[in-house]
Design a protein around this motif. Sequence first.
Motif, PDB file in Angstrom:
ATOM      1  N   ALA A   1      -7.103   6.426  -0.465  1.00  0.00           N
ATOM      2  CA  ALA A   1      -6.249   6.334  -1.653  1.00  0.00           C
ATOM      3  C   ALA A   1      -6.392   4.971  -2.323  1.00  0.00           C
ATOM      4  CB  ALA A   1      -4.793   6.584  -1.265  1.00  0.00           C
ATOM      5  N   LEU A   2      -6.648   3.929  -1.529  1.00  0.00           N
ATOM      6  CA  LEU A   2      -6.808   2.595  -2.101  1.00  0.00           C
ATOM      7  C   LEU A   2      -8.141   2.450  -2.835  1.00  0.00           C
ATOM      8  CD1 LEU A   2      -5.399   0.408   0.837  1.00  0.00           C
ATOM      9  CD2 LEU A   2      -4.254   1.013  -1.320  1.00  0.00           C
ATOM     10  N   LEU A   3      -9.167   3.121  -2.329  1.00  0.00           N
ATOM     11  CA  LEU A   3     -10.494   2.987  -2.931  1.00  0.00           C
ATOM     12  C   LEU A   3     -10.736   3.965  -4.079  1.00  0.00           C
ATOM     13  CD1 LEU A   3     -12.706   2.485   0.256  1.00  0.00           C
ATOM     14  CD2 LEU A   3     -11.874   0.752  -1.348  1.00  0.00           C
ATOM     15  N   ARG A   4      -9.880   5.023  -4.200  1.00  0.00           N
ATOM     16  CA  ARG A   4     -10.123   6.021  -5.242  1.00  0.00           C
ATOM     17  C   ARG A   4     -10.125   5.426  -6.649  1.00  0.00           C
ATOM     18  NH1 ARG A   4      -6.518   9.470  -3.936  1.00  0.00           N
ATOM     19  NH2 ARG A   4      -7.888  10.760  -2.652  1.00  0.00           N
ATOM     20  N   PRO A   5      -9.188   4.501  -7.006  1.00  0.00           N
ATOM     21  CA  PRO A   5      -9.248   3.929  -8.358  1.00  0.00           C
ATOM     22  C   PRO A   5     -10.538   3.172  -8.646  1.00  0.00           C
ATOM     23  CG  PRO A   5      -7.105   3.517  -7.349  1.00  0.00           C
ATOM     24  CD  PRO A   5      -7.992   4.037  -6.273  1.00  0.00           C
ATOM     25  N   LEU A   6     -11.219   2.702  -7.573  1.00  0.00           N
ATOM     26  CA  LEU A   6     -12.461   1.942  -7.786  1.00  0.00           C
ATOM     27  C   LEU A   6     -13.704   2.808  -7.681  1.00  0.00           C
ATOM     28  CD1 LEU A   6     -11.693  -1.285  -5.699  1.00  0.00           C
ATOM     29  CD2 LEU A   6     -11.362  -0.895  -8.151  1.00  0.00           C
ATOM     30  N   PHE A   7     -13.668   3.820  -6.807  1.00  0.00           N
ATOM     31  CA  PHE A   7     -14.883   4.598  -6.542  1.00  0.00           C
ATOM     32  C   PHE A   7     -14.659   6.108  -6.703  1.00  0.00           C
ATOM     33  CE2 PHE A   7     -15.215   0.710  -3.981  1.00  0.00           C
ATOM     34  CZ  PHE A   7     -16.394   0.195  -4.472  1.00  0.00           C
ATOM     35  N   GLY A   8     -13.512   6.528  -7.231  1.00  0.00           N
ATOM     36  CA  GLY A   8     -13.268   7.947  -7.434  1.00  0.00           C
ATOM     37  C   GLY A   8     -14.152   8.529  -8.528  1.00  0.00           C
TER      38      GLY A   8
ATOM     39  N   VAL B   1     -19.322  -8.113   0.482  1.00  0.00           N
ATOM     40  CA  VAL B   1     -18.429  -6.963   0.259  1.00  0.00           C
ATOM     41  C   VAL B   1     -17.441  -7.268  -0.856  1.00  0.00           C
ATOM     42  CG1 VAL B   1     -16.665  -5.520   1.308  1.00  0.00           C
ATOM     43  CG2 VAL B   1     -18.704  -6.139   2.615  1.00  0.00           C
ATOM     44  N   ALA B   2     -16.910  -8.503  -0.870  1.00  0.00           N
ATOM     45  CA  ALA B   2     -15.956  -8.879  -1.911  1.00  0.00           C
ATOM     46  C   ALA B   2     -16.592  -8.824  -3.294  1.00  0.00           C
ATOM     47  CB  ALA B   2     -15.405 -10.275  -1.628  1.00  0.00           C
ATOM     48  N   SER B   3     -17.871  -9.244  -3.387  1.00  0.00           N
ATOM     49  CA  SER B   3     -18.541  -9.184  -4.695  1.00  0.00           C
ATOM     50  C   SER B   3     -18.730  -7.748  -5.158  1.00  0.00           C
ATOM     51  CB  SER B   3     -19.888  -9.901  -4.616  1.00  0.00           C
ATOM     52  OG  SER B   3     -20.749  -9.257  -3.689  1.00  0.00           O
ATOM     53  N   LEU B   4     -19.032  -6.838  -4.234  1.00  0.00           N
ATOM     54  CA  LEU B   4     -19.150  -5.423  -4.609  1.00  0.00           C
ATOM     55  C   LEU B   4     -17.806  -4.864  -5.061  1.00  0.00           C
ATOM     56  CD1 LEU B   4     -21.516  -4.025  -1.822  1.00  0.00           C
ATOM     57  CD2 LEU B   4     -22.074  -4.552  -4.204  1.00  0.00           C
ATOM     58  N   LEU B   5     -16.740  -5.204  -4.351  1.00  0.00           N
ATOM     59  CA  LEU B   5     -15.413  -4.744  -4.763  1.00  0.00           C
ATOM     60  C   LEU B   5     -15.030  -5.338  -6.117  1.00  0.00           C
ATOM     61  CD1 LEU B   5     -13.466  -4.954  -1.362  1.00  0.00           C
ATOM     62  CD2 LEU B   5     -14.297  -2.895  -2.546  1.00  0.00           C
ATOM     63  N   ALA B   6     -15.403  -6.618  -6.334  1.00  0.00           N
ATOM     64  CA  ALA B   6     -15.113  -7.230  -7.633  1.00  0.00           C
ATOM     65  C   ALA B   6     -15.861  -6.513  -8.747  1.00  0.00           C
ATOM     66  CB  ALA B   6     -15.484  -8.712  -7.597  1.00  0.00           C
ATOM     67  N   LEU B   7     -17.133  -6.142  -8.487  1.00  0.00           N
ATOM     68  CA  LEU B   7     -17.905  -5.391  -9.490  1.00  0.00           C
ATOM     69  C   LEU B   7     -17.243  -4.057  -9.796  1.00  0.00           C
ATOM     70  CD1 LEU B   7     -20.400  -4.757 -11.209  1.00  0.00           C
ATOM     71  CD2 LEU B   7     -21.566  -4.026  -9.101  1.00  0.00           C
ATOM     72  N   ALA B   8     -16.844  -3.341  -8.725  1.00  0.00           N
ATOM     73  CA  ALA B   8     -16.181  -2.040  -8.940  1.00  0.00           C
ATOM     74  C   ALA B   8     -14.861  -2.227  -9.682  1.00  0.00           C
ATOM     75  CB  ALA B   8     -15.953  -1.349  -7.604  1.00  0.00           C
ATOM     76  N   GLY B   9     -14.120  -3.289  -9.359  1.00  0.00           N
ATOM     77  CA  GLY B   9     -12.861  -3.536 -10.057  1.00  0.00           C
ATOM     78  C   GLY B   9     -13.072  -3.848 -11.519  1.00  0.00           C
ATOM     79  N   CYS B  10     -14.090  -4.655 -11.828  1.00  0.00           N
ATOM     80  CA  CYS B  10     -14.378  -4.955 -13.238  1.00  0.00           C
ATOM     81  C   CYS B  10     -14.773  -3.684 -13.999  1.00  0.00           C
ATOM     82  CB  CYS B  10     -15.494  -5.996 -13.331  1.00  0.00           C
ATOM     83  SG  CYS B  10     -15.016  -7.650 -12.786  1.00  0.00           S
ATOM     84  N   ALA B  11     -15.620  -2.862 -13.370  1.00  0.00           N
ATOM     85  CA  ALA B  11     -16.043  -1.619 -14.034  1.00  0.00           C
ATOM     86  C   ALA B  11     -14.859  -0.678 -14.236  1.00  0.00           C
ATOM     87  CB  ALA B  11     -17.130  -0.936 -13.214  1.00  0.00           C
ATOM     88  N   ALA B  12     -14.015  -0.532 -13.191  1.00  0.00           N
ATOM     89  CA  ALA B  12     -12.863   0.356 -13.317  1.00  0.00           C
ATOM     90  C   ALA B  12     -11.882  -0.160 -14.357  1.00  0.00           C
ATOM     91  CB  ALA B  12     -12.177   0.507 -11.957  1.00  0.00           C
TER      92      ALA B  12
END
Length: 432
Positions: free
Chosen positions: A3-10, A169-180
């Motif tokens: 549920a936490l990752l769905r907004p970034l990778f759903g 890993v943090a940089s990948l999450l930051a990329l997904a967060g920026c895209a989302a």
Amino acid sequence: MRALLRPLFGRRARLRWIHLILGGALAMPYVLVGAVVVGPVAGSTEVFSSVVLQLASFAVGLPLAAVTSLFPLTRPLESAAVRWLCGVDAALLADGPARGRAAKGRTALWFTLHLGAGGIVAGMSLALPPFAAVLILLPLAAVLRDTRLGLPDVFEHTWALALAPVAGVASLLALAGCAAGAGALLARWAPALLGPAPEDRLAAAEARAADLAVRNRLARELHDSVGHALSAVTLQASAARRVLDTDPEFVREALAAIEETTRRTVGELDAVLGVLRDGDAPGTAPAPTLAADLDGLLRRTRAAGPTVAATIGAPLETLPPVLSREAYRIVQEGLTNALKHAGERVTVTVRVELRADHLEITVENPLTAPPTTRPGGGHGLTGIESRTRLLGGTARAGPADGTWRLRVRLPLTPPSAAPGPPGPRHPLEEPS
């Protein structure tokens, strides 16, 4: 965790990410044009080797994108992409080209935002994943530490190597967060920038009104043609069944009338349905008129049993085609009502007379019972009223001296002025 990752990778986040990458791809030609301008100004032939010059090329190219967004196809294509990739309701987006200065300005702003945000996210999507992969594998692969790959000197320390996977890993999450985040902002702004303007809503309302008018016209044609045919055929078959053994000649006439009625109705039905079928050409059966088929209409009605006394005091061949066609349908509906409500052993009087400036149609039959409303019916006389009003005439129907009388007056010359609010109408008492 899911549920936490769905907004970034759903699924919706991934589709919006694709939408941004498409924006970056669209931005590349403008960036190349910007590089052609920035290179000579900066005195450099290696524009793409400098991050500063790349950003300068990007900044020069975006105004060019805003100018090219004025092409008519820009808004329909962008609206389609937003609808399918960003999950925005189609009702909130405009389908056609932008009309008016304000709508074109909003389209240009949207196109610039799409390409700007898309270019940044696309660049990050190309650069960050390889860098993050190196950081994640750095403590495990000695060859990466030996080659260094341009990494900062801090990674020579043991603690930095231990934290490298976390940074990757943090940089990948930051990329997904920026895209989302960028995708969500574009999806929120899309209705305001790509939504229909007042001109678009007016055009859509006019298109719906035109479509409704065509549908109402077809509905009237089907009601009058098929409704009359079914009523006539039902009464003809009923009359023939009752005298089958005693009056063979009447039975033959009734069967011939049924055959003719159904054949004509099938042709008219095919013509109307041809208009409704998407991609089909309209049917070729001509619309009936007083001049072409009034005698046949009266003959087929008589075959159902009633006596039809007709008085024709007008040169039917000289009537305008539109007037003759609508008048035919009015007479047809009047006879249909008489068949349904007066019975088959009555006398129906039909008069078609030419007055000074109008055509007068009168259909009378004995009022054998109080008018009743048939479940699901009640459209025949409403259709007559609609046809009459469109031609600028008047219609009146109701009991009169023991009979049911329909009287319609149609001007020989339809009104030529632009349609305005309908004038006073005579109410029609609807028995069918």
